[in-house]
Design a protein around this motif. Structure first.
Motif, PDB file in Angstrom:
ATOM      1  N   GLY A 123       0.820  -1.209   0.000  1.00  0.00           N
ATOM      2  CA  GLY A 123       0.000   0.000   0.000  1.00  0.00           C
ATOM      3  C   GLY A 123       0.854   1.259   0.000  1.00  0.00           C
ATOM      4  N   GLN A 124       1.933   1.252   0.764  1.00  0.00           N
ATOM      5  CA  GLN A 124       2.840   2.406   0.786  1.00  0.00           C
ATOM      6  C   GLN A 124       3.453   2.641  -0.592  1.00  0.00           C
ATOM      7  OE1 GLN A 124       5.743   1.436   3.754  1.00  0.00           O
ATOM      8  NE2 GLN A 124       4.398   1.949   5.477  1.00  0.00           N
ATOM      9  N   ARG A 125       3.826   1.559  -1.252  1.00  0.00           N
ATOM     10  CA  ARG A 125       4.443   1.685  -2.576  1.00  0.00           C
ATOM     11  C   ARG A 125       3.453   2.257  -3.589  1.00  0.00           C
ATOM     12  NH1 ARG A 125       8.073  -3.696  -3.421  1.00  0.00           N
ATOM     13  NH2 ARG A 125       8.825  -2.520  -5.203  1.00  0.00           N
ATOM     14  N   ILE A 126       2.196   1.826  -3.495  1.00  0.00           N
ATOM     15  CA  ILE A 126       1.167   2.359  -4.392  1.00  0.00           C
ATOM     16  C   ILE A 126       0.985   3.853  -4.141  1.00  0.00           C
ATOM     17  CG2 ILE A 126      -1.308   2.301  -4.938  1.00  0.00           C
ATOM     18  CD1 ILE A 126       0.273  -0.056  -6.093  1.00  0.00           C
ATOM     19  N   GLU A 127       0.908   4.248  -2.880  1.00  0.00           N
ATOM     20  CA  GLU A 127       0.742   5.666  -2.545  1.00  0.00           C
ATOM     21  C   GLU A 127       1.936   6.486  -3.022  1.00  0.00           C
ATOM     22  OE1 GLU A 127      -1.983   7.223  -1.499  1.00  0.00           O
ATOM     23  OE2 GLU A 127      -2.920   5.255  -1.672  1.00  0.00           O
ATOM     24  N   GLN A 128       3.137   5.943  -2.910  1.00  0.00           N
ATOM     25  CA  GLN A 128       4.324   6.661  -3.380  1.00  0.00           C
ATOM     26  C   GLN A 128       4.264   6.868  -4.889  1.00  0.00           C
ATOM     27  OE1 GLN A 128       7.449   4.159  -1.895  1.00  0.00           O
ATOM     28  NE2 GLN A 128       7.448   5.106   0.128  1.00  0.00           N
ATOM     29  N   ARG A 129       3.814   5.858  -5.611  1.00  0.00           N
ATOM     30  CA  ARG A 129       3.687   5.993  -7.075  1.00  0.00           C
ATOM     31  C   ARG A 129       2.652   7.047  -7.439  1.00  0.00           C
ATOM     32  NH1 ARG A 129       3.608  -0.190  -8.573  1.00  0.00           N
ATOM     33  NH2 ARG A 129       5.785  -0.617  -8.248  1.00  0.00           N
ATOM     34  N   ARG A 130       1.538   7.031  -6.733  1.00  0.00           N
ATOM     35  CA  ARG A 130       0.501   8.020  -7.011  1.00  0.00           C
ATOM     36  C   ARG A 130       0.999   9.435  -6.758  1.00  0.00           C
ATOM     37  NH1 ARG A 130      -4.577   4.989  -4.214  1.00  0.00           N
ATOM     38  NH2 ARG A 130      -5.042   3.615  -5.961  1.00  0.00           N
ATOM     39  N   ALA A 131       1.824   9.599  -5.761  1.00  0.00           N
ATOM     40  CA  ALA A 131       2.317  10.920  -5.396  1.00  0.00           C
ATOM     41  C   ALA A 131       3.461  11.390  -6.293  1.00  0.00           C
ATOM     42  CB  ALA A 131       2.774  10.917  -3.940  1.00  0.00           C
ATOM     43  N   SER A 132       4.055  10.480  -7.037  1.00  0.00           N
ATOM     44  CA  SER A 132       5.204  10.845  -7.858  1.00  0.00           C
ATOM     45  C   SER A 132       4.764  11.330  -9.235  1.00  0.00           C
ATOM     46  CB  SER A 132       6.151   9.654  -8.013  1.00  0.00           C
ATOM     47  OG  SER A 132       5.620   8.726  -8.933  1.00  0.00           O
ATOM     48  N   ALA A 133       5.689  11.947  -9.916  1.00  0.00           N
ATOM     49  CA  ALA A 133       5.419  12.418 -11.274  1.00  0.00           C
ATOM     50  C   ALA A 133       5.374  11.258 -12.257  1.00  0.00           C
ATOM     51  CB  ALA A 133       6.490  13.407 -11.698  1.00  0.00           C
ATOM     52  N   ASP A 134       5.846  10.099 -11.850  1.00  0.00           N
ATOM     53  CA  ASP A 134       5.885   8.931 -12.737  1.00  0.00           C
ATOM     54  C   ASP A 134       4.592   8.140 -12.730  1.00  0.00           C
ATOM     55  OD1 ASP A 134       8.489   9.564 -13.285  1.00  0.00           O
ATOM     56  OD2 ASP A 134       9.303   8.191 -11.786  1.00  0.00           O
ATOM     57  N   ASN A 135       3.505   8.723 -12.237  1.00  0.00           N
ATOM     58  CA  ASN A 135       2.280   7.951 -12.100  1.00  0.00           C
ATOM     59  C   ASN A 135       1.450   7.919 -13.373  1.00  0.00           C
ATOM     60  OD1 ASN A 135       1.262  10.515 -12.154  1.00  0.00           O
ATOM     61  ND2 ASN A 135       0.045  10.320 -10.294  1.00  0.00           N
ATOM     62  N   LYS A 136       1.946   8.516 -14.434  1.00  0.00           N
ATOM     63  CA  LYS A 136       1.201   8.507 -15.690  1.00  0.00           C
ATOM     64  C   LYS A 136       1.532   7.233 -16.455  1.00  0.00           C
ATOM     65  CE  LYS A 136       1.169  13.473 -15.931  1.00  0.00           C
ATOM     66  NZ  LYS A 136       2.274  14.028 -15.189  1.00  0.00           N
TER      67      LYS A 136
END
Length: 156
Positions: A123-136
């Motif tokens: 879950g933490q990893r998913i949240e980090q991806r969502r918060a990053s610019a690389d989430n597209k």
């Protein structure tokens, strides 16, 4: 052992004592020494052999086993080849997948605690991806009419 486990936690990036009962089954004493002494920096088989005071051939065998269980990744583009330590998330993933029989032989409290940590980290990893610019997404989705050529459209 508490000092060693504290060092393993720091280097392999896990923050719970719940995984401590699994460590002796997940890591050999030689692998624990590599993690503790060589740390998160890339290292060569030669450096590991010198640290462990074993032959280079035995070190290659050890590192190949460590690679297969997800403890290290290989960097074949480097000359000589270097190895990089993974993290506990990946190591636990490999451990459970490669030895399900052993995994299911642990007491339920250990399995549940490890599962809780693993899925919490997921879950933490998913949240980090969502918060990053690389989430597209890397792919571009095109409408169907962009994919159909004019000759195909005329046949339809």
């Amino acid at each position: 052992m508490p000092e060693l486990y504290a060092k393993l936690k720091e280097i392999l990036d896990f923050d719970t004592d719940a995984l401590n009962p699994l460590i002796p089954d997940m890591l050999s004493p030689a692998e624990m020494t590599i993690v503790e002494q060589l740390g998160p920096e890339d290292f060569t088989a030669e450096a590991a052999a010198a640290l462990l005071d074993i032959s280079l051939e035995d070190t290659h065998i050890l590192l190949e086993g460590s690679y297969r269980k997800g403890l290290v990744s290989k960097n074949p583009a480097t000359k000589p080849m270097t190895y990089t330590l993974s993290n506990m998330y990946n190591l636990l993933d490999f451990f459970v997948m490669l030895d399900a029989t052993r995994w299911h032989s642990y007491p339920q409290n250990i399995v549940k605690a490890a599962d809780a940590w693993y899925f919490g980290r997921y879950g933490q990893r998913i949240e980090q991806r969502r918060a990053s610019a690389d989430n597209k997404p890397a792919e571009i989705v095109l409408p169907l009419d962009c994919l159909v050529s004019t000759s195909d459209a005329a046949d339809a």
